[in-house]
Design an enzyme around this catalytic site. Structure first.
Site, PDB file in Angstrom:
ATOM      1  N   HIS A   1       8.624  -7.006  -3.306  1.00  0.00           N
ATOM      2  CA  HIS A   1       9.214  -5.709  -2.759  1.00  0.00           C
ATOM      3  C   HIS A   1       8.273  -4.214  -3.182  1.00  0.00           C
ATOM      4  O   HIS A   1       8.203  -3.430  -2.433  1.00  0.00           O
ATOM      5  CB  HIS A   1      10.504  -5.333  -2.968  1.00  0.00           C
ATOM      6  CG  HIS A   1      11.449  -6.492  -2.482  1.00  0.00           C
ATOM      7  ND1 HIS A   1      11.453  -6.862  -1.211  1.00  0.00           N
ATOM      8  CD2 HIS A   1      12.222  -7.116  -3.227  1.00  0.00           C
ATOM      9  CE1 HIS A   1      12.370  -7.817  -1.269  1.00  0.00           C
ATOM     10  NE2 HIS A   1      12.999  -8.106  -2.249  1.00  0.00           N
TER      11      HIS A   1
ATOM     12  N   ASP B   1       7.662 -13.999  -6.636  1.00  0.00           N
ATOM     13  CA  ASP B   1       7.999 -14.662  -7.838  1.00  0.00           C
ATOM     14  C   ASP B   1       9.045 -15.844  -7.818  1.00  0.00           C
ATOM     15  O   ASP B   1       8.846 -16.806  -8.095  1.00  0.00           O
ATOM     16  CB  ASP B   1       8.334 -13.720  -9.048  1.00  0.00           C
ATOM     17  CG  ASP B   1       9.484 -12.819  -8.480  1.00  0.00           C
ATOM     18  OD1 ASP B   1      10.118 -12.995  -7.526  1.00  0.00           O
ATOM     19  OD2 ASP B   1       9.679 -12.075  -9.578  1.00  0.00           O
TER      20      ASP B   1
END
Length: 506
Positions: A86, A248
């Site tokens: 993000h 991730d």
């Protein structure tokens, strides 16, 4: 022996693993810290990620030497970078970073997120991009910049995400992958296209957004090879191929080798509960992010801001280390009226309550240290168990084996209390750094030109532990937790709950 490097550029640190490109055997690992951050303003200079990477890579090579493996910089044939999702990386025309990066847990764009959802509607966002934006999403951060730092938009040439930035530093190319792109709020994975119309509508109508966004690569599509100067700096061959990278959690799912229906609880700085599916999931409630995975499918997930840092805080308050906190939590009696924690210490993402604060209910003069420790662990897990149920409601297959991973998965208390809450066995597997492992797996597929799903299945790690729920079952406190977590007063910490009855939570 061909060697691959997998990078996990997380919020807290950069971890590099070196693995055998054929069978995935771990050869060495290294780590370097990132600057600490704290919401609501959580920012990092992107250049510090590069510094950490250039420290962690030689540390991994040195670690391989101590393990007796013949790994040199010239052994490395491919690199892939996974990173925190993000974050907004803004580059000018010269490729220089315009400002410190607003990270996923920066909640200053909460007003912009609320305005976006009001304008298009939660169902509209879910249909458009698979998820309802919160302050974590990149589009809300761009909207914040448009409102507070509009002069930067006039200099903006490229918008990247954290792992994209490191790939850019390695290759000179502005690329990303589906998993990261779907966390922006302006990429529709089910349509395989950027939604530049959303940026035009909600950020700036005068910018040519199509020229500013990276190319979206396939799961095992090469991003390119190293820039010659970078290869010399790192001591690597210039023909080292670089993978597309991943978010991730998405790389972590690869590293764990999860299959459809299996459920992962990832316990790190943030907490995530996720599964994988071949079909997109669109949840208009906003709880489930219907993001893409790193293997060509989808990874519906629920993410909470408050996870291991909650128990870090309670360990500090109780004056104990993590092992002692786990011992205390496991020794707590399973009373039905035990203290319950709504662990919204730094605001919350799921549910979307950026102004919320934590509340501990059910205290008495007889409350013990053991009960406080148990409430801290259970409060984190109850939020994720609630997210697990939201996955089911949204239509995701989420009834298979349960796997727990992340730093807090090392805690026996987290594993046992999760098994107790779910009333099902919870397992761990031999992937302590699942994200770096998944990045290595992607690098291996890129190097060999292989199907990434076949490599994922071949590298599936072995089970290490299985934690069974305790018998008899602990009394369920989920309804008490839900009433506390849904209390409107959590969003107004300055207003004392003078009219609140203890009967609300017991």
């Amino acid at each position: 022996m061909p060697v691959v490097a997998g990078v996990d550029s997380s919020t807290q640190s950069c971890t590099v693993e070196l693995r055998d490109a054929v069978d995935g055997t771990l050869l060495g690992s290294g780590r370097a810290p990132h600057p600490p951050t704290f919401p609501p303003v959580s920012e990092q200079p992107a250049t510090t990620w590069w510094s950490a990477f250039t420290t962690a890579l030689p540390a991994a090579i040195a670690d391989a030497a101590t393990r007796g493996t013949a790994v040199t910089p010239q052994s490395i044939g491919a690199i892939s970078v996974a990173g925190q999702c993000h974050g907004l990386v803004m580059l000018d025309a010269a490729g220089q970073v315009l400002r410190d990066v607003k990270l996923w847990n920066d909640t200053t764009s909460a007003p912009q997120a609320a305005a976006l959802v009001t304008e298009l509607g939660a169902a509209g966002w879910a249909e458009a991009v698979g998820s309802v934006p919160t302050a974590a999403f990149t589009i809300t951060k761009l909207a914040w910049v448009a409102e507070h730092e509009p002069q930067l938009l006039r200099r903006l040439a490229t918008v990247l995400l954290p792992h994209d930035y490191l790939t850019y530093r390695l290759t000179g190319r502005t690329v990303t992958d589906r998993s990261e792109a779907t966390g922006t709020g302006y990429y529709a994975a089910h349509e395989q296209r950027w939604r530049t119309d959303l940026l035009t509508r909600f950020v700036d109508a005068d910018l040519d957004w199509a020229t500013m966004l990276p190319t979206v690569l396939g799961p095992a599509e090469p991003a390119g090879t190293l820039i010659p100067d970078v290869a010399r700096q790192l001591g690597l061959r210039p023909d080292v191929v670089v993978g597309p990278g991943a978010g991730d959690q998405h790389a972590g799912a690869l590293g764990l080798g999860i299959r459809s229906g299996e459920v992962v609880y990832s316990l790190g700085t943030s907490g995530v509960v996720l599964t994988t599916t071949d079909d997109p999931v669109h949840d208009a409630s906003g709880w489930v992010n219907g993001v893409a995975d790193a293997a060509g499918g989808y990874l519906p997930l629920v993410s909470v801001l408050n996870c291991a840092k909650v128990t870090d805080t309670f360990a500090r308050l109780l004056g104990v280390d993590h092992d002692e906190l786990a011992r205390l939590a496991l020794a707590a009696p399973a009373n039905p009226d035990r203290p319950v924690l709504a662990a919204f210490l730094d605001g919350e993402r799921s549910p979307d309550r950026p102004r919320a604060r934590g509340v501990l209910a059910g205290l008495t003069t007889a409350t013990t240290r053991e009960e406080l420790a148990s409430a801290a662990v259970e409060g984190v897990l109850l939020a994720l168990v609630r997210g697990h149920e939201r996955l089911r409601v949204a239509g995701a297959p989420a009834d298979g084996d349960v796997l727990v991973t992340g730093g807090a998965a090392r805690s026996a208390a987290y594993r046992q209390l999760l098994a107790d809450l779910l009333r099902t066995p919870v397992r761990t597997c031999d992937a302590p750094e699942a994200t770096a492992r998944g990045a290595c797996l992607q690098a291996s597929a890129v190097l060999a030109g292989a199907d990434i799903r076949q490599v994922r299945d071949a590298w599936r790690p072995a089970t290490l532990t299985v934690t069974e729920p305790r018998t008899p079952a602990r009394p369920d406190v989920s309804e008490r937790y839900a009433r506390l977590a849904d209390w409107d007063g959590l969003d107004s910490p300055a207003d004392p709950p003078i009219s609140l009855s203890t009967e609300d939570f017991v």
